[in-house]
Scaffold this motif. Structure first.
Motif, PDB file in Angstrom:
ATOM      1  N   VAL A 115      31.030  28.678   6.587  1.00  0.00           N
ATOM      2  CA  VAL A 115      32.222  29.516   6.420  1.00  0.00           C
ATOM      3  C   VAL A 115      32.606  30.148   7.743  1.00  0.00           C
ATOM      4  O   VAL A 115      33.767  30.087   8.173  1.00  0.00           O
ATOM      5  CB  VAL A 115      31.967  30.599   5.350  1.00  0.00           C
ATOM      6  N   ARG A 116      31.634  30.754   8.416  1.00  0.00           N
ATOM      7  CA  ARG A 116      31.901  31.369   9.721  1.00  0.00           C
ATOM      8  C   ARG A 116      32.147  30.304  10.790  1.00  0.00           C
ATOM      9  O   ARG A 116      33.046  30.445  11.620  1.00  0.00           O
ATOM     10  CB  ARG A 116      30.722  32.252  10.106  1.00  0.00           C
ATOM     11  N   PHE A 117      31.356  29.229  10.782  1.00  0.00           N
ATOM     12  CA  PHE A 117      31.484  28.219  11.822  1.00  0.00           C
ATOM     13  C   PHE A 117      32.839  27.516  11.756  1.00  0.00           C
ATOM     14  O   PHE A 117      33.511  27.338  12.786  1.00  0.00           O
ATOM     15  CB  PHE A 117      30.351  27.193  11.703  1.00  0.00           C
ATOM     16  N   LEU A 118      33.255  27.086  10.565  1.00  0.00           N
ATOM     17  CA  LEU A 118      34.537  26.395  10.441  1.00  0.00           C
ATOM     18  C   LEU A 118      35.701  27.311  10.789  1.00  0.00           C
ATOM     19  O   LEU A 118      36.724  26.859  11.321  1.00  0.00           O
ATOM     20  CB  LEU A 118      34.696  25.836   9.026  1.00  0.00           C
ATOM     21  N   HIS A 119      35.540  28.602  10.482  1.00  0.00           N
ATOM     22  CA  HIS A 119      36.593  29.552  10.854  1.00  0.00           C
ATOM     23  C   HIS A 119      36.757  29.593  12.374  1.00  0.00           C
ATOM     24  O   HIS A 119      37.877  29.462  12.899  1.00  0.00           O
ATOM     25  CB  HIS A 119      36.247  30.930  10.308  1.00  0.00           C
ATOM     26  N   ASP A 120      35.640  29.756  13.096  1.00  0.00           N
ATOM     27  CA  ASP A 120      35.708  29.813  14.554  1.00  0.00           C
ATOM     28  C   ASP A 120      36.129  28.466  15.135  1.00  0.00           C
ATOM     29  O   ASP A 120      36.898  28.414  16.104  1.00  0.00           O
ATOM     30  CB  ASP A 120      34.350  30.227  15.130  1.00  0.00           C
ATOM     31  N   TRP A 121      35.623  27.381  14.551  1.00  0.00           N
ATOM     32  CA  TRP A 121      35.965  26.048  15.050  1.00  0.00           C
ATOM     33  C   TRP A 121      37.454  25.765  14.880  1.00  0.00           C
ATOM     34  O   TRP A 121      38.090  25.192  15.771  1.00  0.00           O
ATOM     35  CB  TRP A 121      35.136  25.006  14.290  1.00  0.00           C
ATOM     36  N   ARG A 122      38.025  26.158  13.751  1.00  0.00           N
ATOM     37  CA  ARG A 122      39.453  25.898  13.523  1.00  0.00           C
ATOM     38  C   ARG A 122      40.320  26.673  14.503  1.00  0.00           C
ATOM     39  O   ARG A 122      41.305  26.152  15.030  1.00  0.00           O
ATOM     40  CB  ARG A 122      39.813  26.282  12.085  1.00  0.00           C
ATOM     41  N   LEU A 123      39.967  27.925  14.770  1.00  0.00           N
ATOM     42  CA  LEU A 123      40.744  28.706  15.720  1.00  0.00           C
ATOM     43  C   LEU A 123      40.616  28.148  17.134  1.00  0.00           C
ATOM     44  O   LEU A 123      41.578  28.152  17.903  1.00  0.00           O
ATOM     45  CB  LEU A 123      40.272  30.166  15.702  1.00  0.00           C
ATOM     46  N   LYS A 124      39.432  27.663  17.480  1.00  0.00           N
ATOM     47  CA  LYS A 124      39.216  27.129  18.821  1.00  0.00           C
ATOM     48  C   LYS A 124      39.930  25.806  19.022  1.00  0.00           C
ATOM     49  O   LYS A 124      40.499  25.554  20.095  1.00  0.00           O
ATOM     50  CB  LYS A 124      37.710  26.963  19.057  1.00  0.00           C
ATOM     51  N   ASN A 125      39.948  24.952  17.997  1.00  0.00           N
ATOM     52  CA  ASN A 125      40.529  23.614  18.132  1.00  0.00           C
ATOM     53  C   ASN A 125      41.954  23.511  17.599  1.00  0.00           C
ATOM     54  O   ASN A 125      42.562  22.451  17.704  1.00  0.00           O
ATOM     55  CB  ASN A 125      39.640  22.589  17.399  1.00  0.00           C
ATOM     56  N   GLU A 137      30.765  14.451  12.282  1.00  0.00           N
ATOM     57  CA  GLU A 137      30.457  14.695  13.692  1.00  0.00           C
ATOM     58  C   GLU A 137      30.121  16.163  13.927  1.00  0.00           C
ATOM     59  O   GLU A 137      29.188  16.490  14.678  1.00  0.00           O
ATOM     60  CB  GLU A 137      31.652  14.285  14.550  1.00  0.00           C
ATOM     61  N   ILE A 138      30.848  17.054  13.299  1.00  0.00           N
ATOM     62  CA  ILE A 138      30.549  18.484  13.407  1.00  0.00           C
ATOM     63  C   ILE A 138      29.154  18.772  12.858  1.00  0.00           C
ATOM     64  O   ILE A 138      28.374  19.525  13.456  1.00  0.00           O
ATOM     65  CB  ILE A 138      31.614  19.299  12.657  1.00  0.00           C
ATOM     66  N   CYS A 139      28.827  18.186  11.708  1.00  0.00           N
ATOM     67  CA  CYS A 139      27.497  18.386  11.118  1.00  0.00           C
ATOM     68  C   CYS A 139      26.398  17.867  12.035  1.00  0.00           C
ATOM     69  O   CYS A 139      25.351  18.511  12.186  1.00  0.00           O
ATOM     70  CB  CYS A 139      27.422  17.715   9.751  1.00  0.00           C
ATOM     71  N   GLN A 140      26.614  16.723  12.634  1.00  0.00           N
ATOM     72  CA  GLN A 140      25.607  16.113  13.487  1.00  0.00           C
ATOM     73  C   GLN A 140      25.345  16.940  14.737  1.00  0.00           C
ATOM     74  O   GLN A 140      24.212  17.065  15.202  1.00  0.00           O
ATOM     75  CB  GLN A 140      26.034  14.697  13.884  1.00  0.00           C
ATOM     76  N   ILE A 141      26.394  17.559  15.280  1.00  0.00           N
ATOM     77  CA  ILE A 141      26.256  18.283  16.542  1.00  0.00           C
ATOM     78  C   ILE A 141      25.837  19.731  16.330  1.00  0.00           C
ATOM     79  O   ILE A 141      24.979  20.249  17.054  1.00  0.00           O
ATOM     80  CB  ILE A 141      27.586  18.224  17.329  1.00  0.00           C
ATOM     81  N   SER A 142      26.398  20.382  15.335  1.00  0.00           N
ATOM     82  CA  SER A 142      26.276  21.840  15.245  1.00  0.00           C
ATOM     83  C   SER A 142      25.491  22.351  14.048  1.00  0.00           C
ATOM     84  O   SER A 142      25.144  23.535  14.021  1.00  0.00           O
ATOM     85  CB  SER A 142      27.679  22.477  15.220  1.00  0.00           C
ATOM     86  N   ARG A 152      21.914  17.325   9.836  1.00  0.00           N
ATOM     87  CA  ARG A 152      21.867  16.417  10.984  1.00  0.00           C
ATOM     88  C   ARG A 152      21.031  15.183  10.669  1.00  0.00           C
ATOM     89  O   ARG A 152      20.010  15.270   9.992  1.00  0.00           O
ATOM     90  CB  ARG A 152      21.294  17.151  12.187  1.00  0.00           C
ATOM     91  N   LEU A 153      21.473  14.035  11.150  1.00  0.00           N
ATOM     92  CA  LEU A 153      20.689  12.798  11.078  1.00  0.00           C
ATOM     93  C   LEU A 153      19.735  12.822  12.261  1.00  0.00           C
ATOM     94  O   LEU A 153      20.143  12.649  13.414  1.00  0.00           O
ATOM     95  CB  LEU A 153      21.613  11.586  11.145  1.00  0.00           C
TER      96      LEU A 153
END
Length: 948
Positions: A724-734, A746-751, A756-757
């Protein structure tokens, strides 16, 4: 370390007559040992690349050491592999020290130097002077050890002076040296300026060395691992070595043992006020006084990193606990506090639990971060005041997760019954331990516990070991019931993710047009976000209207992070063209929800007289039925909707017939009528939507209601709260409102480590199942809209509703067939123009994946906001229910002129008068359940038309 074991005579390989180290030029460690006269001087290989040098105590032995050091200095380049030097039992003269310093000077590769039972001359450790000067200039030595060398305070001062300017030594050990107070103070000064030291080990005969060293490390926030040892008197009169203090920077644990005076303890705790490295303070078993806890109060008020404090068996009395309680009022970081085994009573406990309790509906809980609390003990007498404080805390606390009352002898069975009875209303506590409490006995206590578990499913663990009830073998039934009250989530080895309470909640503002919802929404938003607020004194004295003081962008999302909780304000428009989207808004935005029915006291903004009571009652009934109708459709939402009634434009009504009592009477009547369908808050809020002061009480009520709801709703995956917090910050940044499934992966794999696989051998299907389960959980919470079949995730739901779905209500001007259908190609063309006009085609997508009108139509079809006449046919007609006109009274305004058709049907009404058929009911009914239909029609009409 190089071992100190001495070899026998047969192990010698060389005599002392001539020094030749050609066979030993690859050695990495050299150990010098003083041996008895009869053994003679010599060398031997202790193990591969480790040379042992034996030096006789006679004059020849001294010459041999001199020759050895001189040879190492002259041929330093040949011994570049030497990393470790050990000197055992050597008596140093100035000339020998100078040779050693020459070897350890420029070009040396030695990393570790250790002195065991060495003697550095008899006058003020004079031989240490050149050695300290060398250490000050050296840049290769990493570890220095002095063991039982009796260097005293003078030697400690010299070494401290050397290490003050040294920037290479990472480990310093001083064993069995009586450096005293002066030496400890000098070392503490060194620690304050040295930033490279990582390990400090001190063993001293006196415990007074601990306080200066520990306080220096804490005050300067050094990440130095510290171990301080000393001697204490044994019970039989002897002396034992014991640890005094230790600090582990990796874990942030500071452990203070006994044998430190209260004055020195106060010095240590004072240094922690602004410390940022210690997370756990353990003083268990140390006798503490109230003066020490007075300093601890300042630490709790200022420190922002301390997470756990353990003060078990510290002889704390009421006055000491009062200081700790005072610190908890301003503390916002401590999570665990252990006070069991002390001597305080009910008065101290009353103060301790005060910041964890509330005593009126308008009061906030002072401390909301403490999760674990333990107290009790055989010498603790809780008394009447203590029992009252425990009951008040359990009934009102909203943060404590784990409570321990151990080994208590003052609790009576009646007190235990009252404790478990109060837990019936507690929704936050997960674990309760009454281990060893004598009052846990009797059939009444057992039945009370079982009754509590019937109504409180949130308790996960109850520890009753060593209680009379456990000794009698009557606790098995309790533990069985606890197992039955566990999580109802079906176990799945593919989705083994921990669960927790959600942190996001949506507030729906419902009401007719011009009722002040937008202004109220803006005021609530700014009240919740205190950073944007002007000072309250400025608000009271300012003559400027609120809407002119703070301007809000119309496209700005109405969400705010209130601590760790995300609140989203959803304004359901009161205009007729938005009515068809109300069902979608309230259904797709699931999860924890609060409804605010906003009703204006006046008809229009220019009116000076209030509405009639009948009109206001009809408005309230309409919106209550709307809320109940949509809430009953959500099968997963097992809790009744929470409704608050707000009356706006209170400042424009000079007089009300009968005041607000008549409206309050209506609300009370509606509460009784809808008691089985909705939980209506008894207090009606009459506000001026423009005034922050007027809206402040409503905001406080919103905060309290949100916390209650978040504890009652079903749990979600713990990773969802992180997202919830991560997607909020990610959406504002991108600057993206929606993403494809591949980008989410890709977001799950990196952050996101949990999703993560981690290896090529990992099961891709298992990880994908986890990610889809988390995405669906976020969808159910209303934080995203997940189109699984389309592979699209909308991460900005407000953008989708305001900039996309709101356009559907403006499509009534296009030419449609008489039957209410539109060509798919025509709708795509219109949506494409709308997207271009609003510049939303490419602004929210990465290059190569723009949003197309066809994607919007597919989303509308999946959301059942439009329907295909012939599914699968690319040229099929589409029905968009929001395009069909309908009067406010609910009768159809379209007519059919087709001669081959006639009206036939039945009038459909809800049997339950507290509900009505919402705007999207009839299209779904006609499309899915009426098999004889050829063209679905009429979103809210009463007839179905059949082909002749």
């Amino acid at each position: 370390m190089i071992t100190t074991a001495l070899p026998s005579n047969q192990e010698y390989r060389r005599e002392v007559r001539e020094i030749d180290l050609q066979d030993y030029k690859d050695v990495e460690s050299i150990a010098f040992y003083e041996v008895a006269t009869n053994l003679g001087s010599g060398m031997s290989m202790e193990k591969e690349r480790s040379l042992r040098v034996h030096i006789c105590t006679d004059q020849n032995g001294d010459n041999f050491l001199h020759k050895m050091l001189h040879h190492l200095v002259e041929h330093k380049e040949k011994y570049s592999n030497v990393m470790n030097l050990l000197f055992h039992g050597i008596e140093w003269q100035t000339e020998l020290v100078q040779l050693l310093c020459s070897f350890l000077g420029h070009g040396s590769s030695v990393k570790h130097v250790e002195f065991q039972k060495n003697v550095f001359s008899t006058k003020s450790a004079a031989a240490l002077v050149p050695l300290s000067e060398m250490i000050q200039r050296n840049s290769t030595i990493k570890a220095i050890v002095f063991s039982d060398c009796r260097i005293g305070a003078t030697g400690a001062k010299l070494l401290a002076s050397a290490l003050t300017n040294n920037r290479s030594v990472e480990e310093f050990q001083l064993w069995e040296d009586s450096i005293g107070t002066k030496g400890a103070e000098e070392l503490s000064k060194m620690i304050e300026v040295n930033c490279t030291l990582k390990l400090l080990i001190i063993f001293d005969n006196s415990s007074i060395t601990a306080a200066p060293l520990i306080s220096a490390v804490l005050a300067r926030n050094r990440r130095v691992e510290v171990h301080i040892w000393g001697q204490c008197r044994h019970t039989r009169g002897g002396m034992n070595n014991t640890k005094i203090a230790e600090f582990q920077p990796e874990t942030g644990d500071l452990r203070i043992y006994n044998n430190i005076s209260s004055t020195h303890l106060q010095r240590v705790v004072c240094a922690m006020a602004w410390n940022t490295t210690v997370t756990t303070l353990d003083m268990s078993g140390v006798a503490l006084k109230s003066k020490w806890t007075k300093e601890l109060r300042g630490v709790l008020e200022r420190n922002r990193m301390l997470k756990a404090v353990k003060l078990t068996r510290c002889c704390l009395r009421d006055k000491a606990v009062v200081y700790i309680a005072a610190g908890l009022f301003k503390n916002s970081c401590l999570e665990s506090l252990s006070l069991d085994g002390n001597h305080f009573g009910g008065v101290g406990l009353e103060h301790l639990l005060c910041p964890l309790s509330t005593f009126s509906p308008l009061q906030r809980q002072a401390n909301t971060t403490l999760k674990v609390l333990s107290f009790g003990g055989r010498r603790t007498n809780l008394g009447r005041y203590g029992i009252t404080a425990i009951l008040q805390m359990l009934e009102t606390n909203q943060s404590l997760v784990h409570l321990v009352i151990c080994d208590d002898a003052s609790l009576r069975p009646n007190d235990v019954v009252r404790i478990f009875t109060s837990l019936e209303r507690n929704t936050t506590l997960r674990s309760l331990s009454l281990k060893g409490c004598r009052g846990v006995e009797g059939e009444v206590v057992l039945q009370t516990i079982m009754g509590m578990l019937q109504v409180n499913p949130w308790i996960e663990e109850i520890d009753l070991h060593e209680t009379p009830l456990h000794v009698a073998g009557k606790t098995s039934e309790i533990y069985k019931k606890l197992g039955q009250n566990g999580s109802l989530v079906v176990p799945n080895d593919l989705i083994d993710l921990p669960l927790t309470a959600p942190i996001c909640c949506r507030v729906f503002l419902c009401g007719q047009e011009l009722s002040g919802k937008s202004t109220l929404c803006c005021s609530i938003n700014h009240c919740l976000n205190s950073i944007k607020l002007p000072r309250m004194s400025e608000i009271r004295t300012s003559n400027t209207p609120f809407e002119q003081m703070v301007h809000t962008n119309e496209n700005e999302a109405n969400f705010v992070f209130d601590g760790n909780t995300k609140l989203t304000l959803c304004n359901l428009g009161g205009y007729e063209e938005t009515f068809a989207l109300h069902d979608f808004m309230s259904v797709v935005h699931g999860g924890p929800r609060i409804f605010m029915v906003v009703s204006s006291l006046i008809g229009k903004p220019a009116d000076k007289y209030p509405k009639s009571i009948d009109v206001m009652e009809q408005e309230l009934i309409y919106w209550l039925k709307f809320i109940v109708s949509n809430s009953r459709r959500r099968v997963l939402h097992s809790f009744m909707p929470c409704v608050t009634i707000v009356l706006t434009h209170y400042d424009k009504v000079s007089q009300l017939v009968g005041g607000l009592q008549s409206i309050a009477a209506i609300v009370q009547r509606l509460r009784e009528d809808f008691c089985s369908y909705a939980e209506i808050y008894p207090t009606v809020f009459a506000v001026d939507s423009r005034s922050l002061v007027s809206v402040n009480k409503l905001t406080h009520h919103l905060r309290k209601t949100t916390k209650t709801i978040l504890q009652q709703v079903p749990q979600v995956y713990e990773v969802c709260n992180d997202l919830v917090r991560f997607l909020h910050d990610w959406r504002l940044k991108n600057n993206k409102a929606l993403i494809r499934w591949s980008e989410f992966c890709e977001i799950c794999q990196i952050s996101i480590p949990v999703l993560r696989l981690r290896s090529r051998h990992d099961s891709v299907e298992k990880v994908d199942t986890r990610r889809r389960a988390v995405a669906k959980s976020l969808h159910n919470l209303g934080e995203i809209i997940f189109f699984e079949e389309l592979g699209v995730l909308i991460v900005n739901c407000e953008w989708f509703c305001q900039d996309i779905l709101s356009q559907l209500g403006a499509l009534k001007s296009i030419k449609i067939e008489n039957s209410g259908f539109v060509l798919k190609q025509d709708l795509e063309k219109i949506l494409q123009e709308k997207m271009c006009n609003h510049q939303i085609q490419r602004s929210n997508w990465r290059a190569g994946a723009p949003l197309q009108s066809g994607d919007i139509i597919n989303m509308l079809l999946e959301l059942e906001l439009c329907y295909e006449q012939y599914p699968g046919n690319p040229n099929t007609l589409l029905l968009v229910p929001t395009m069909l006109e309908e009067s406010k009274e609910g009768t159809q305004q379209w007519q059919l002129t087709m001669p081959e058709c006639r009206y036939a049907g039945r009038r459909i009404e809800c049997e339950d008068t507290h509900m009505f058929l919402t705007a999207d009911f009839f299209p779904r009914l006609q499309v899915k359940h009426v098999a004889t239909l050829t063209t679905p029609l009429a979103p809210k009409g009463w007839s179905c038309y059949l082909k002749r």
